[in-house]
Write an enzyme that holds these catalytic residues in place. Structure first.
Site, PDB file in Angstrom:
ATOM      1  NE  ARG A 172      -4.105  -1.312   0.574  1.00 29.22           N
ATOM      2  CZ  ARG A 172      -4.402  -2.594  -0.613  1.00 29.22           C
ATOM      3  NH1 ARG A 172      -3.605  -2.671  -1.145  1.00 29.22           N
ATOM      4  NH2 ARG A 172      -5.770  -3.059   0.044  1.00 29.22           N
TER       5      ARG A 172
ATOM      6  CD  GLU B 285      -3.207   3.474  -5.213  1.00 33.27           C
ATOM      7  OE1 GLU B 285      -4.506   2.422  -5.538  1.00 33.27           O
ATOM      8  OE2 GLU B 285      -2.100   2.756  -4.629  1.00 33.27           O
TER       9      GLU B 285
ATOM     10  CG  HIS C  92      -3.441  -0.830  -6.570  1.00 28.68           C
ATOM     11  ND1 HIS C  92      -3.875  -0.218  -5.650  1.00 28.68           N
ATOM     12  CD2 HIS C  92      -3.741  -2.340  -6.993  1.00 28.68           C
ATOM     13  CE1 HIS C  92      -4.046  -1.259  -4.433  1.00 28.68           C
ATOM     14  NE2 HIS C  92      -3.693  -2.568  -5.071  1.00 28.68           N
TER      15      HIS C  92
END
Ligand code: DGY
Length: 325
Positions: A237, A266, A285
């Site tokens: 993360r 994000e 991601h």
């Protein structure tokens, strides 16, 4: 009474049919905001939630008085207020195992692409810059035979370590809450404290979950301890890393390069320098994002919610205390 489910991520028709066979389903194929009035209305009546990518707040739980279970289509559960869920006896389920190998592939993709400068050199050709044989200016670094330092040695960490040790003859070091003797035996891996790992590794790869303890685990102090030739990879993360310290470390040559699948914010804000830096490979991601694995994750979430709302133990339960309590 038929129980009600709110699904807020795209599911296959067959998965929706499975849910509709048992429950009333309010389906939001694409939810842009948790404030969507139709979503908030559905939440008020929901016994179950299925989805991902949405931060569930205590206030949202206040608006969902019937909620019994949440099935997240993710292995990470940092979007959920665990203590609040426990207090209210709401089960939280996730999707471990089915994404392990795919996410490890992404980790290794970042190791390879960053070391061998694959994206940068593909762009070099696209720009028409390949006019003569390449030279030192385009060379990368070897991966095979190097030292891979894993920060976190859970399922995904172990799968990356296996690729490194067995596929690329890498020496594997790891820092983890506890040593893993079985992996030491299988891979010749060695447990290290964090500082020793940072100093000895050619590749430092982060796979720890985001928790209060791991938030900003890697910052200026940690980058300063890495080799100047080190390549840093994050598939965990973004918030596990102090991103501005990372940008400084890259700019000032404290580390050589970074491969990043996750970011503090994000999608990445437009003014982030990271995607524009030559020594960074940045991905949006994509850790588990293959057709096969996302389908398997959604199916696991469907199976979890079906079991949970029937009062049966779900396959992958995060909060035991809500089940026991
Ligand atoms: C997860 O499952 O937590 C991943 O980050 C989603 O790709």
């Amino acid at each position: 009474m038929t129980k009600r489910i709110v699904a807020f991520r795209r599911l296959k028709e067959s998965q929706l049919d499975q849910l509709r066979h048992e429950f009333h389903v309010d389906y939001f194929e694409r939810l842009d905001s948790a404030d969507d009035p139709a979503f908030r209305h559905a939440l008020r009546q929901a016994h179950g939630l299925v989805g991902a990518g949405l931060r569930i707040t205590p206030e949202m739980l206040d608006d969902a008085p019937r909620l019994e279970a949440i099935a997240s289509i993710s292995v990470g559960y940092d979007n959920y207020p665990i203590d609040e869920l426990n207090r209210r006896g709401i089960l939280l389920c996730n999707t471990p195992d089915v994404l392990t190998e795919t996410t490890a592939d992404t980790g290794f993709l970042l190791i390879m692409a960053t070391a061998r400068r694959a994206i940068e050199l593909a762009e070099f050709i696209k720009r028409g810059d390949w006019q003569e044989s390449i030279g030192d200016a385009q060379f990368g670094s070897d991966v095979h035979g190097k030292t891979l330092g894993m920060i976190g040695m859970g399922r995904i960490g172990a799968a990356i370590a296996r690729r490194g040790a067995l596929g690329f003859g890498m020496k594997v070091l790891y820092s983890n809450a506890s040593p893993k003797p079985a992996l030491d035996a299988e891979l010749g891996a060695e447990h290290r404290d964090m500082d020793a790992l940072l100093q000895e590794s050619d590749f430092v790869c982060v796979t720890v979950p985001l928790t209060a303890e791991t938030e900003r685990l890697i910052g200026q102090r940690e980058f300063a301890r890495m080799k100047s030739s080190a390549i840093f990879v994050n598939i965990a993360r973004g918030k596990v890393v102090d991103e501005s310290a990372l940008i400084d470390a890259l700019n000032q040559g404290h580390i050589h390069a970074a491969g990043l699948d996750v970011f503090e914010q994000e999608p990445l804000p437009d003014d982030s320098p990271l995607p524009h830096m030559a020594n960074v490979v940045a991905l949006p991601h994509i850790g588990s994002a293959t057709h096969e694995t996302r389908t398997a994750m959604a199916q696991r979430a469907v199976d979890n919610i079906l079991l949970a709302l029937k009062g049966e133990r779900p396959i992958s339960l995060v909060n035991e205390s809500a089940w026991n309590g």
